[in-house]
Design a protein around this motif. Structure first.
Motif, PDB file in Angstrom:
ATOM      1  N   LYS A 187       0.823  -1.206   0.000  1.00 36.24           N
ATOM      2  CA  LYS A 187       0.000   0.000   0.000  1.00 36.24           C
ATOM      3  C   LYS A 187       0.859   1.259   0.000  1.00 36.24           C
ATOM      4  CE  LYS A 187      -3.895  -2.196   2.378  1.00 36.24           C
ATOM      5  NZ  LYS A 187      -4.665  -2.279   3.657  1.00 36.24           N
ATOM      6  N   SER A 188       1.977   1.216   0.723  1.00 33.91           N
ATOM      7  CA  SER A 188       2.842   2.392   0.793  1.00 33.91           C
ATOM      8  C   SER A 188       3.562   2.656  -0.525  1.00 33.91           C
ATOM      9  CB  SER A 188       3.880   2.217   1.913  1.00 33.91           C
ATOM     10  OG  SER A 188       3.241   2.068   3.175  1.00 33.91           O
ATOM     11  N   SER A 189       3.898   1.580  -1.250  1.00 36.00           N
ATOM     12  CA  SER A 189       4.646   1.730  -2.498  1.00 36.00           C
ATOM     13  C   SER A 189       3.755   1.655  -3.732  1.00 36.00           C
ATOM     14  CB  SER A 189       5.715   0.642  -2.590  1.00 36.00           C
ATOM     15  OG  SER A 189       5.112  -0.642  -2.631  1.00 36.00           O
ATOM     16  N   PHE A 190       2.436   1.456  -3.521  1.00 38.93           N
ATOM     17  CA  PHE A 190       1.476   1.301  -4.621  1.00 38.93           C
ATOM     18  C   PHE A 190       1.826   0.095  -5.499  1.00 38.93           C
ATOM     19  CE2 PHE A 190       1.633   5.836  -3.558  1.00 38.93           C
ATOM     20  CZ  PHE A 190       0.294   6.064  -3.227  1.00 38.93           C
ATOM     21  N   GLN A 191       2.360  -0.951  -4.859  1.00 38.30           N
ATOM     22  CA  GLN A 191       2.690  -2.198  -5.547  1.00 38.30           C
ATOM     23  C   GLN A 191       2.136  -3.373  -4.747  1.00 38.30           C
ATOM     24  OE1 GLN A 191       6.846  -2.531  -6.823  1.00 38.30           O
ATOM     25  NE2 GLN A 191       7.113  -0.333  -6.507  1.00 38.30           N
ATOM     26  N   LEU A 192       0.882  -3.256  -4.377  1.00 36.78           N
ATOM     27  CA  LEU A 192       0.273  -4.254  -3.492  1.00 36.78           C
ATOM     28  C   LEU A 192       0.324  -5.654  -4.098  1.00 36.78           C
ATOM     29  CD1 LEU A 192      -1.258  -4.898  -0.911  1.00 36.78           C
ATOM     30  CD2 LEU A 192      -3.390  -4.320  -2.090  1.00 36.78           C
ATOM     31  N   PHE A 193      -0.007  -5.779  -5.379  1.00 37.88           N
ATOM     32  CA  PHE A 193      -0.016  -7.095  -6.022  1.00 37.88           C
ATOM     33  C   PHE A 193       1.362  -7.747  -5.958  1.00 37.88           C
ATOM     34  CE2 PHE A 193       0.616  -9.761  -9.784  1.00 37.88           C
ATOM     35  CZ  PHE A 193      -0.406 -10.684  -9.608  1.00 37.88           C
ATOM     36  N   ASN A 194       2.394  -6.971  -6.274  1.00 37.78           N
ATOM     37  CA  ASN A 194       3.753  -7.524  -6.284  1.00 37.78           C
ATOM     38  C   ASN A 194       4.180  -8.018  -4.906  1.00 37.78           C
ATOM     39  OD1 ASN A 194       4.038  -6.966  -9.009  1.00 37.78           O
ATOM     40  ND2 ASN A 194       4.969  -4.953  -8.654  1.00 37.78           N
ATOM     41  N   PHE A 195       3.864  -7.245  -3.881  1.00 42.08           N
ATOM     42  CA  PHE A 195       4.273  -7.645  -2.541  1.00 42.08           C
ATOM     43  C   PHE A 195       3.460  -8.841  -2.034  1.00 42.08           C
ATOM     44  CE2 PHE A 195       6.412  -3.532  -2.366  1.00 42.08           C
ATOM     45  CZ  PHE A 195       7.575  -3.864  -1.675  1.00 42.08           C
ATOM     46  N   LEU A 196       2.207  -8.936  -2.418  1.00 43.42           N
ATOM     47  CA  LEU A 196       1.413 -10.102  -2.021  1.00 43.42           C
ATOM     48  C   LEU A 196       1.905 -11.367  -2.723  1.00 43.42           C
ATOM     49  CD1 LEU A 196      -2.214  -8.660  -1.836  1.00 43.42           C
ATOM     50  CD2 LEU A 196      -0.669  -9.228   0.043  1.00 43.42           C
ATOM     51  N   VAL A 197       2.318 -11.230  -3.983  1.00 41.29           N
ATOM     52  CA  VAL A 197       2.914 -12.374  -4.692  1.00 41.29           C
ATOM     53  C   VAL A 197       4.207 -12.792  -4.008  1.00 41.29           C
ATOM     54  CG1 VAL A 197       4.032 -13.095  -6.839  1.00 41.29           C
ATOM     55  CG2 VAL A 197       1.859 -11.866  -6.920  1.00 41.29           C
ATOM     56  N   LEU A 198       4.989 -11.814  -3.586  1.00 38.83           N
ATOM     57  CA  LEU A 198       6.228 -12.122  -2.875  1.00 38.83           C
ATOM     58  C   LEU A 198       5.943 -12.844  -1.556  1.00 38.83           C
ATOM     59  CD1 LEU A 198       9.284 -11.910  -2.650  1.00 38.83           C
ATOM     60  CD2 LEU A 198       8.989  -9.618  -1.670  1.00 38.83           C
ATOM     61  N   ALA A 199       4.904 -12.403  -0.844  1.00 36.99           N
ATOM     62  CA  ALA A 199       4.523 -13.079   0.403  1.00 36.99           C
ATOM     63  C   ALA A 199       4.114 -14.522   0.119  1.00 36.99           C
ATOM     64  CB  ALA A 199       3.378 -12.324   1.074  1.00 36.99           C
ATOM     65  N   ALA A 200       3.375 -14.737  -0.979  1.00 38.60           N
ATOM     66  CA  ALA A 200       2.970 -16.102  -1.346  1.00 38.60           C
ATOM     67  C   ALA A 200       4.187 -16.972  -1.638  1.00 38.60           C
ATOM     68  CB  ALA A 200       2.040 -16.056  -2.555  1.00 38.60           C
ATOM     69  N   VAL A 201       5.194 -16.403  -2.298  1.00 38.41           N
ATOM     70  CA  VAL A 201       6.417 -17.150  -2.598  1.00 38.41           C
ATOM     71  C   VAL A 201       7.156 -17.507  -1.314  1.00 38.41           C
ATOM     72  CG1 VAL A 201       8.695 -16.982  -3.680  1.00 38.41           C
ATOM     73  CG2 VAL A 201       6.672 -16.166  -4.903  1.00 38.41           C
ATOM     74  N   ILE A 202       7.191 -16.579  -0.373  1.00 42.93           N
ATOM     75  CA  ILE A 202       7.861 -16.849   0.912  1.00 42.93           C
ATOM     76  C   ILE A 202       7.145 -17.972   1.654  1.00 42.93           C
ATOM     77  CG2 ILE A 202       8.432 -15.898   3.173  1.00 42.93           C
ATOM     78  CD1 ILE A 202       8.832 -13.192   1.800  1.00 42.93           C
ATOM     79  N   TYR A 203       5.805 -17.934   1.679  1.00 44.34           N
ATOM     80  CA  TYR A 203       5.045 -19.026   2.300  1.00 44.34           C
ATOM     81  C   TYR A 203       5.361 -20.353   1.620  1.00 44.34           C
ATOM     82  CZ  TYR A 203       1.907 -16.452   5.428  1.00 44.34           C
ATOM     83  OH  TYR A 203       1.390 -15.714   6.471  1.00 44.34           O
ATOM     84  N   LEU A 204       5.452 -20.331   0.297  1.00 39.90           N
ATOM     85  CA  LEU A 204       5.738 -21.559  -0.446  1.00 39.90           C
ATOM     86  C   LEU A 204       7.117 -22.096  -0.104  1.00 39.90           C
ATOM     87  CD1 LEU A 204       4.858 -23.578  -2.593  1.00 39.90           C
ATOM     88  CD2 LEU A 204       5.793 -22.037  -4.330  1.00 39.90           C
ATOM     89  N   LEU A 205       8.103 -21.215   0.032  1.00 41.57           N
ATOM     90  CA  LEU A 205       9.455 -21.649   0.390  1.00 41.57           C
ATOM     91  C   LEU A 205       9.485 -22.262   1.784  1.00 41.57           C
ATOM     92  CD1 LEU A 205      11.583 -18.669  -1.022  1.00 41.57           C
ATOM     93  CD2 LEU A 205      11.371 -20.985  -1.969  1.00 41.57           C
ATOM     94  N   ILE A 206       8.758 -21.666   2.708  1.00 47.33           N
ATOM     95  CA  ILE A 206       8.692 -22.228   4.063  1.00 47.33           C
ATOM     96  C   ILE A 206       8.032 -23.610   4.032  1.00 47.33           C
ATOM     97  CG2 ILE A 206       7.745 -21.924   6.388  1.00 47.33           C
ATOM     98  CD1 ILE A 206       7.867 -18.903   5.937  1.00 47.33           C
TER      99      ILE A 206
END
Length: 230
Positions: A187-206
């Motif tokens: 929300k702060s960087s106006f790149q919400l989709f990108n950061f949520l995809v990154l969070a999904a990738v981190i969950y997948l790696l864990i």
């Protein structure tokens, strides 16, 4: 993603918070699961009834509702209790509330998994251990636990992965775990989709790392069984 360098520390802290929350909740879930499984297999009718009520309640109420009830309800109850006793106000932080809620919820699922694993161990093994003079604790640690884990690990592993994903619910009560960190950064960087995809990738790696550990544990607890099968 230009904002990644700026918000990388926030994401790292959120990831660590998620892992810490999941691991501590797992320990509490295992403890409650063992208690619940023991209660369900107890000769006491009251213990069996309480364990059945516990698992039925948890499986019938959504996780998010339980989290809000425990966080706000327990806080209200503690506030009323401290007022009556004249004590200083006790505030439950979001991390403690998250651990209590997740541990309480998944303790019910672990109860059923561990109960089934205990029943899968031949009772003659326990009788033989008792005949050798082992104490109840020695019977559990040396005979029952190693054998029940062979049956319990697949279910425990599945519950662990579900618990890991459920940590995202704690963001609703203000804990800065991975999803909230990614959401705030997006929300702060106006790149919400990108950061949520990154969070999904981190969950997948864990999850991938968790599967590797679980596979090693399954092989470790299946060693004696595999030899016996040959």
């Amino acid at each position: 993603m230009s904002g990644l360098q700026v918000y990388a520390p926030l994401l790292a802290l959120g990831t660590w918070m998620t892992i810490k929350l999941a691991l501590i909740s797992l320990l509490l879930s295992l403890f409650l699961g063992l208690l619940g499984a023991g209660a369900k297999l107890s000769t006491s009718r009251a213990a069996r009834w309480m364990a059945r009520l516990y698992t039925t309640l948890i499986r019938g109420v959504p996780d998010l509702v339980l989290m809000l009830l425990i966080f706000y309800g327990l806080q209200t109850w503690l506030g009323q209790l401290t007022d009556r006793l004249g004590w200083a106000y006790i505030e439950i932080d979001a991390f403690t509330a998250g651990v209590m809620t997740l541990g309480f919820i998944y303790g019910a699922y672990f109860t059923e998994t561990l109960r089934g694993a205990i029943l899968a161990v031949p009772f003659g093994q326990i009788e033989a251990a008792r005949a050798y003079g082992l104490s109840p604790m020695q019977c559990f640690c040396r005979v029952l636990f190693p054998q029940m884990m062979r049956f319990a690990l697949p279910g425990l592993g599945n519950n662990w992965l579900v618990l890991l994903k459920a940590t995202s619910l704690v963001s609703i009560i203000g804990l800065a775990e991975l999803v909230k960190a990614a959401s705030d950064a997006g929300k702060s960087s106006f790149q919400l989709f990108n950061f949520l995809v990154l969070a999904a990738v981190i969950y997948l790696l864990i999850a991938v790392a968790s599967n590797s550990v679980l596979h090693r544990l399954e092989r470790r607890f299946a060693v004696g069984f595999e030899r016996g099968a040959r």
